[in-house]
Design a protein around this motif. Sequence first.
Motif, mmCIF file in Angstrom:
data_model
loop_
_atom_site.group_PDB
_atom_site.id
_atom_site.type_symbol
_atom_site.label_atom_id
_atom_site.label_comp_id
_atom_site.label_asym_id
_atom_site.label_seq_id
_atom_site.Cartn_x
_atom_site.Cartn_y
_atom_site.Cartn_z
ATOM 1 N N ALA A 1 -19.507 91.757 -12.377
ATOM 2 C CA ALA A 1 -19.669 93.237 -11.966
ATOM 3 C C ALA A 1 -18.233 93.481 -10.794
ATOM 4 O O ALA A 1 -18.577 93.802 -9.674
ATOM 5 C CB ALA A 1 -20.709 93.442 -11.191
ATOM 6 N N PRO A 2 -17.201 93.442 -11.295
ATOM 7 C CA PRO A 2 -15.856 93.352 -10.399
ATOM 8 C C PRO A 2 -15.810 94.987 -9.790
ATOM 9 O O PRO A 2 -15.429 94.818 -8.472
ATOM 10 C CB PRO A 2 -14.809 93.193 -11.136
ATOM 11 N N ILE A 3 -16.107 95.931 -10.421
ATOM 12 C CA ILE A 3 -15.903 97.204 -9.942
ATOM 13 C C ILE A 3 -17.038 97.491 -8.796
ATOM 14 O O ILE A 3 -16.796 98.115 -7.715
ATOM 15 C CB ILE A 3 -16.137 98.202 -11.226
ATOM 16 N N THR A 4 -18.013 97.247 -9.053
ATOM 17 C CA THR A 4 -19.152 97.190 -7.909
ATOM 18 C C THR A 4 -18.978 96.577 -6.768
ATOM 19 O O THR A 4 -19.066 97.143 -5.569
ATOM 20 C CB THR A 4 -20.583 96.638 -8.573
ATOM 21 N N LEU A 5 -18.423 95.210 -7.103
ATOM 22 C CA LEU A 5 -17.778 94.341 -5.479
ATOM 23 C C LEU A 5 -16.572 95.132 -4.965
ATOM 24 O O LEU A 5 -16.759 95.135 -3.706
ATOM 25 C CB LEU A 5 -17.339 92.911 -6.216
ATOM 26 N N ALA A 6 -15.692 95.653 -5.626
ATOM 27 C CA ALA A 6 -14.615 96.341 -5.132
ATOM 28 C C ALA A 6 -15.071 97.463 -4.291
ATOM 29 O O ALA A 6 -14.564 97.673 -3.546
ATOM 30 C CB ALA A 6 -13.651 96.517 -6.367
ATOM 31 N N LEU A 7 -15.929 98.317 -4.830
ATOM 32 C CA LEU A 7 -16.350 99.638 -4.121
ATOM 33 C C LEU A 7 -17.040 99.070 -2.988
ATOM 34 O O LEU A 7 -17.308 100.072 -1.975
ATOM 35 C CB LEU A 7 -17.206 100.465 -5.117
ATOM 36 N N ARG A 8 -17.636 98.071 -3.042
ATOM 37 C CA ARG A 8 -18.373 97.577 -1.875
ATOM 38 C C ARG A 8 -17.771 96.925 -0.825
ATOM 39 O O ARG A 8 -17.940 96.926 0.504
ATOM 40 C CB ARG A 8 -19.571 96.606 -2.112
ATOM 41 N N ALA A 9 -16.731 96.236 -1.282
ATOM 42 C CA ALA A 9 -15.911 95.247 -0.269
ATOM 43 C C ALA A 9 -14.500 96.025 0.125
ATOM 44 O O ALA A 9 -13.972 95.607 1.570
ATOM 45 C CB ALA A 9 -15.401 93.828 -1.027
ATOM 46 N N VAL B 1 -16.297 88.608 -1.803
ATOM 47 C CA VAL B 1 -17.583 87.912 -1.307
ATOM 48 C C VAL B 1 -17.774 87.563 -0.065
ATOM 49 O O VAL B 1 -18.676 87.713 0.490
ATOM 50 C CB VAL B 1 -17.815 86.923 -2.747
ATOM 51 N N LEU B 2 -16.742 86.738 0.429
ATOM 52 C CA LEU B 2 -16.664 86.272 1.631
ATOM 53 C C LEU B 2 -16.981 87.337 2.742
ATOM 54 O O LEU B 2 -17.389 87.500 3.658
ATOM 55 C CB LEU B 2 -15.477 85.385 2.119
ATOM 56 N N ARG B 3 -16.202 88.564 2.484
ATOM 57 C CA ARG B 3 -16.297 89.724 3.288
ATOM 58 C C ARG B 3 -17.409 90.309 3.392
ATOM 59 O O ARG B 3 -18.086 90.767 4.320
ATOM 60 C CB ARG B 3 -15.144 90.883 2.903
ATOM 61 N N LEU B 4 -18.253 90.684 2.170
ATOM 62 C CA LEU B 4 -19.694 90.884 2.140
ATOM 63 C C LEU B 4 -20.545 90.082 3.092
ATOM 64 O O LEU B 4 -21.311 90.623 3.715
ATOM 65 C CB LEU B 4 -19.891 91.097 0.784
ATOM 66 N N ARG B 5 -20.462 88.929 2.939
ATOM 67 C CA ARG B 5 -21.398 88.065 3.604
ATOM 68 C C ARG B 5 -21.162 87.916 5.031
ATOM 69 O O ARG B 5 -21.806 87.725 5.947
ATOM 70 C CB ARG B 5 -21.113 86.505 3.214
ATOM 71 N N ALA B 6 -19.662 88.194 5.524
ATOM 72 C CA ALA B 6 -19.320 88.244 7.001
ATOM 73 C C ALA B 6 -20.113 89.444 7.547
ATOM 74 O O ALA B 6 -20.223 89.540 8.730
ATOM 75 C CB ALA B 6 -17.784 88.196 6.954
ATOM 76 N N ARG B 7 -20.266 90.327 7.012
ATOM 77 C CA ARG B 7 -21.177 91.780 7.575
ATOM 78 C C ARG B 7 -22.479 91.642 7.203
ATOM 79 O O ARG B 7 -23.035 92.546 7.360
ATOM 80 C CB ARG B 7 -20.214 92.993 6.903
ATOM 81 N N GLY B 8 -23.150 90.476 6.436
ATOM 82 C CA GLY B 8 -24.390 90.366 6.369
ATOM 83 C C GLY B 8 -24.938 91.004 5.173
ATOM 84 O O GLY B 8 -26.002 90.922 4.808
ATOM 85 N N ASP B 9 -23.970 91.247 4.015
ATOM 86 C CA ASP B 9 -24.373 91.495 2.645
ATOM 87 C C ASP B 9 -24.511 90.496 1.822
ATOM 88 O O ASP B 9 -23.649 89.631 2.051
ATOM 89 C CB ASP B 9 -23.696 92.845 2.018
#
Length: 706
Positions: free
Chosen positions: A474-482, A411-419
């Motif tokens: 939704a862990p699979i969705t998060l994994a595919l995005r992060a 989650v922090l990785r997504l927020r660091a790139r603006g998602d």
Amino acid sequence: MPSPTAPGDHAITGSPVIGSGTRRAAGLLLLTALAPGVALGLLFLSDGLAATSLPGLPDSGSVTRWGLPVVQAVRDASATVAVGVVVLAATCLPTAPGPSAGSGGGSRRVSSTQRLLLKVGAVTAMAWAWSTLAMLIFVYADASGEPVGGEGFWSQAWYFATSFEPGRYLLTGAALAALLATACLMIRRPEGMGFAALVALAGVWPMALGGHATGSLDHNRLVELQLFHLLGVTVWTGGLVGLLVVRRHLGENLGPVVRRYSRLAGWCLLLVALSGISGAALRLPGASALTTSYGAMLAVKVAVLSAVAALGWWQRTRIVRRIESGASSAFARLAFYEVVLLLTGAGAGVALSRTNPPTPETDPSLSNAQALLGTDLPPELGIGEWFTQWKPDLIWLTVALAMTAWYLSAVLRLRARGDGWPLLRTIAWLLGWLLVVWATSGSPGVYGRVLFSMHMVQHMTIATAAPTFLVLGAPITLALRALPRRTDGSLGPREWLQEALRSFLAHLLTLPVVTAGMFVVSLAVFYYSGLFELSLESHTMHVAMVAHFLLTGFLLANCLVGIDPGIHRPMFPLRVVLLMVTFGFHALFSVSLMSSDQVLAPDWFSALQRPWGASLLDDQQFGASLGWALGDYPLAILAGALIVRWVASDRRERRRFDRSEARTGGQVMADYNAYLSRLGKLDGSLEPSRDPAPPPAPESTGERQE
């Protein structure tokens, strides 16, 4: 003209691994004999090889006393190499492009360097299997005090292998090692390496069950610590051996592979250090125990691992950069020294397993509860005990902490790139794993093997409540995005997740009828067969039970209310039917158990001699009523989430239709209204209508895949 070599598919020719001629043979001989030699040397110095001097106890002979540590060291060393090289091939080495990769098919195949490691894995896995069988013979000879090959020895050894836990552990380990050797020889595609890696890691579990923890009072926790210790050591040491084997065949890929392995080895070092310190603290009664022979051997192992840790730090900070600049000889020397030290530590581990740890001077007799549970009987269950009784289940506590840490970092990785990522999903994920920890390490875990009612609380939490919250995360969705995507052809966590989602097994298990059937059928089979009592007696079956019901509950909840890709989900009305039928059967099972006068697992619960609480039948009926009641709140959560998903899907479909109408100027609705108008003008004659087929309806009841 020879064909060019594809990236990641370097030819297996060239200079040898360590040296040439005599140097290479001497190096291989040293590595082969190192672990057995260290084990024998330490046992000889501590008088561990001397014949028993206790009167009345038979002596199995010098062949067993000397042969057992040798074959155990060979078993441990070959298992270490087999596990490490297969994991290295599956996670760090690049694959080769397949025939259809150039045309956009994306097909991959096992590269030549991976095939080399798989051949090494096949040879060492076969040595693992045969040495385990030899160890089985020596373990029986040592336990029975009979010399190998005596009259009736072989029939009694087979009975020991099939009827007693230590024998079954060794037989299972030999079978898994043979399966690994077969898989390594048959693998042709990268997907097969994932299966081989899982088999290799599973083969470590029987080794942990038969390690130092055998016979200890706190058996289960020591077995779990031993498992983590062995996983770290095997992947770490075997991976180094694999790098030494293929380093000259990787070419320009050597630097990225070593860097990737170094990160993996760093995590293995942390796992080995934490599990080793915790295990020593549980085994040693005090600081004075360090002066015993067991403490001295433990000190040797700690010193070896500390030296290896220092070399690993040097490797990650200095050597990797030199490798990427073209100098690989320094890495070969450093890796060889690390392997020597790690095999020395493996030999010390064998000597430790053959030496009894010092014990405090207490009454050696055990109560029935201590003998069966491996710990004292917990106090009578009251209101306060629901919150104060905790006993860590290290396997599921570690899994929960790892999954929580990964999720938050993603989650922090997504927020660091603006998602962005919804906060409610994060809360649901944390709550799900908190329930798993409470069910396995809290009061349900403490009392689950003592009271059927608390076992049912544990079961319902693991099978229905926790999976519902985990799915909403939704862990699979998060994994595919992060998770980062690898571009060199190697398979990282993201690539293996995609392979798993595309696999035939995933498609089969996520079919709604299969998912619901697994949830319903496994419930009846588990409790109305011997599996329930076996899960109380066996730590292995208990871990398998928790994993099974957590997985089946996750699959069912994901089929009903999940948003992750790769899941077969029916239309919403069918989901409602599936939900009602599944939980209706669960309620029927609870009612049938409430009305039954037959106690489940009576031998186990009676043998505990519990001096407090309700009778066995009353406690079972109370547990069945709890199972019925505790099914309501997961059902309410699932029903609420299903309604929210249904309404949201209809809104998305409505917006999609409105956008389509805006683009076409309302053409779809106009055509549909014209069709209804034509139907209204029919004169009701019996002549079949020749009106064209109706246009598509303006709205759809299906759900658009996110």
